[in-house]
Design an enzyme around this catalytic site. Sequence first.
Site, mmCIF file in Angstrom:
data_model
loop_
_atom_site.group_PDB
_atom_site.id
_atom_site.type_symbol
_atom_site.label_atom_id
_atom_site.label_comp_id
_atom_site.label_asym_id
_atom_site.label_seq_id
_atom_site.Cartn_x
_atom_site.Cartn_y
_atom_site.Cartn_z
ATOM 1 N N HIS A 238 32.657 15.386 5.743
ATOM 2 C CA HIS A 238 31.456 16.063 5.540
ATOM 3 C C HIS A 238 31.472 16.649 4.125
ATOM 4 O O HIS A 238 30.596 17.109 3.864
ATOM 5 C CB HIS A 238 31.706 17.357 6.568
ATOM 6 C CG HIS A 238 32.651 18.477 6.242
ATOM 7 N ND1 HIS A 238 33.896 18.471 6.943
ATOM 8 C CD2 HIS A 238 32.643 19.372 5.451
ATOM 9 C CE1 HIS A 238 34.383 19.553 6.441
ATOM 10 N NE2 HIS A 238 33.695 20.074 5.574
ATOM 11 N N GLY A 349 35.675 25.814 1.394
ATOM 12 C CA GLY A 349 36.065 25.050 0.254
ATOM 13 C C GLY A 349 37.625 24.572 0.403
ATOM 14 O O GLY A 349 37.943 23.652 -0.452
ATOM 15 N N SER A 367 39.227 20.037 8.544
ATOM 16 C CA SER A 367 37.901 19.584 8.808
ATOM 17 C C SER A 367 37.193 21.015 8.769
ATOM 18 O O SER A 367 36.014 21.085 8.148
ATOM 19 C CB SER A 367 37.979 18.921 10.207
ATOM 20 O OG SER A 367 36.753 18.951 10.839
#
Length: 407
Positions: A238, A349, A367
């Site tokens: 992602h 982050g 994740s």
Amino acid sequence: MSSSFSSPRALRRSFLVAAASAVALVSGAASASDRIDPRLQQAMQRDLGISAKQLPQYLQTERTSLLQAGAAERALGSTFAGSWIERQADGSFQFVVASSGTGRAARGLAGVQVRTVRHSLRQLENSFAALQASAKSRVAGVSKPLGGVHSWRVDPVSNSVVVSLAPGAEADGVDFVALSGADASMVVFETDEGVPQLLAEVVGGIEYSWPVGQQYGVCSVGFPVTKGEIKGFATAGHCGKAGQAVNVGPRADKIPLGAFSASDFPGTDTAWVAVNANHILAGKVTDYNGGSVAVKGSVEAPIGAALCRSGRTTFYKCGTIRSKNITANYGASGSVSGLTETNVCTGKGDSGGAWITSEGQAQGVTSGGSLPVGSNDNCSASANTRKTWFQPLNPLLTKYGLTLVTD
């Protein structure tokens, strides 16, 4: 329908112990702590509450788990119900194997405590599979949304399939289970304190970053890898798309690092970045305290394993593995399956960052996590309720044909 739907059932808690590399299995407990990097040992004692005197027995138990887990599963066959490492009331550690039968076949294994439970692992996995199939068959705009259903997992410790919900979302959970056809007697609900969130953050980066309009998205480097002669590192899917260029260093002095070579999200949360040839790869994980932990391999740690994670936001934190094969629902971003759940503190982050055990075994890349509404991290949540998920590393390496860089 089972009464477990009317109120969450208290789940038994296990204390999780780190996995050891294969070469360490023959070593005795007396000198076990000598092989652990002092900085890593300090972090484990800080975050896990293990004293220096308890550490040798702790490591001996983890070795027992690696030596006996496979033997126990083979011996118990269809009655095998999972295994984990548990902390006892006196502070010692025990390797536990569960069986839906008598467990007699595993009772002769050294160092193994056999526990009798109601459901076999296969039965729990069948109910989990029904939930998975139901979630994947939903059609956006047509099917009823998952709403307050956050995640679902098989939990050998409680011998159940646990569905995690937002506060007050029990009705959503009941609908989810009922529509799936899963065996309701195996399902229990638990209420989350936070909301599942991916951990990329649009701020100035200190790990690696990429442009997002006039700002920058930030994630954390996972593990250095190679693909033939190509250098790179594993990270979360992602964080970026294939072809997206990334930089390292602060925005004012950023250095071109490379570009995403492949990225898959949702479904999985896997990616790797091919870095420019001038960069040097080191098989190490920074401890954010002026040192690093050497990467020795990628032997998967069991449920009950202690491990630490490194990321640019909350730095170097340790905790324990709660469950495996979690499906996390990230709302509009989609869901991700096959994650490992931990109680380690994390923040926005930290995504893509490295997870490693006490003896240098690489485990995965960050994740996401369940974060309190309005918060950038879940470090204020108690370890008992905190949830952070990582994408296991070995499937990522296999998927892209990568080789882990070790020290």
